[in-house]
Motif scaffolding. Structure first.
Motif, PDB file in Angstrom:
ATOM      1  N   GLU A   1       0.849  -1.182   0.000  1.00  0.00           N
ATOM      2  CA  GLU A   1       0.000   0.000   0.000  1.00  0.00           C
ATOM      3  C   GLU A   1       0.886   1.233   0.000  1.00  0.00           C
ATOM      4  OE1 GLU A   1      -3.405   2.035   2.759  1.00  0.00           O
ATOM      5  OE2 GLU A   1      -3.169  -0.136   2.771  1.00  0.00           O
ATOM      6  N   ILE A   2       0.519   2.192  -0.822  1.00  0.00           N
ATOM      7  CA  ILE A   2       1.298   3.413  -0.933  1.00  0.00           C
ATOM      8  C   ILE A   2       0.508   4.525  -0.241  1.00  0.00           C
ATOM      9  CG2 ILE A   2       2.313   5.095  -2.527  1.00  0.00           C
ATOM     10  CD1 ILE A   2       2.482   2.727  -4.528  1.00  0.00           C
ATOM     11  N   ALA A   3       1.157   5.182   0.720  1.00  0.00           N
ATOM     12  CA  ALA A   3       0.497   6.254   1.466  1.00  0.00           C
ATOM     13  C   ALA A   3       0.530   7.536   0.685  1.00  0.00           C
ATOM     14  CB  ALA A   3       1.196   6.431   2.812  1.00  0.00           C
ATOM     15  N   VAL A   4      -0.530   8.292   0.765  1.00  0.00           N
ATOM     16  CA  VAL A   4      -0.627   9.585   0.092  1.00  0.00           C
ATOM     17  C   VAL A   4      -0.084  10.649   1.040  1.00  0.00           C
ATOM     18  CG1 VAL A   4      -2.201  11.245  -0.953  1.00  0.00           C
ATOM     19  CG2 VAL A   4      -2.641   8.784  -1.176  1.00  0.00           C
ATOM     20  N   LYS A   5       0.800  11.488   0.555  1.00  0.00           N
ATOM     21  CA  LYS A   5       1.389  12.552   1.383  1.00  0.00           C
ATOM     22  C   LYS A   5       0.671  13.859   1.215  1.00  0.00           C
ATOM     23  CE  LYS A   5       5.947  10.545   1.224  1.00  0.00           C
ATOM     24  NZ  LYS A   5       7.307  10.700   0.861  1.00  0.00           N
TER      25      LYS A   5
END
Length: 146
Positions: free
Chosen positions: A142-146
């Motif tokens: 999962e890629i976190a949104v910054k």
């Protein structure tokens, strides 16, 4: 200057269109095409997260009949079976031999592990399992949104 007519993919029916159509149906008949295709077994190829699965439909054979070779990235499956019907005590003017052979070759991708190839033959299906290398397996995260 001479003009020459070309067909350009169109049928030239000439005198009798039925005559040419008969030859088209005989030469393009699916019965003849199916006979030519049936000389090699049908294949299903599936890819999972960890491996490739190759299934060949080859009924009537034994596991000893198959020869599986790996040459660089080409996996070849072949068989050669010779059976003869012989009856003792008779003089034959004709003897019939049954000879079956085929070769199917598959080019493997760079992502496979050549040391982990397994084969199993059951119920007329030869199943080849070709494992993938660890670095080639699908990585999910999962890629976190910054």
């Amino acid at each position: 200057m001479t003009l020459v007519k070309f067909n350009n993919g169109q049928k030239n029916y000439g005198v009798n269109p039925f005559f040419n159509d008969v030859f088209d149906t005989i030469l393009n008949d699916t019965f003849l095409g199916d006979k030519l295709v049936s000389r090699v077994p049908a294949v299903n190829i599936a890819e999972t997260e960890n491996e490739f699965q190759i299934e060949l439909a080859a009924p009537g054979l034994k596991k000893e009949d198959f020869k599986i070779n790996l040459d660089k990235n080409v996996l070849s499956v072949s068989t050669e079976k010779k059976a003869e019907n012989v009856e003792e005590g008779k003089k034959f003017s004709k003897r019939e031999y049954n000879y079956t052979s085929f070769v199917r070759s598959f080019t493997l991708p760079e992502t496979v592990d050549h040391s982990k190839i397994d084969a199993e033959y059951a119920n007329g299906i030869l199943k080849l399992i070709v494992a993938k290398r660890e670095e080639a397996k699908f990585q999910t995260r999962e890629i976190a949104v910054k």
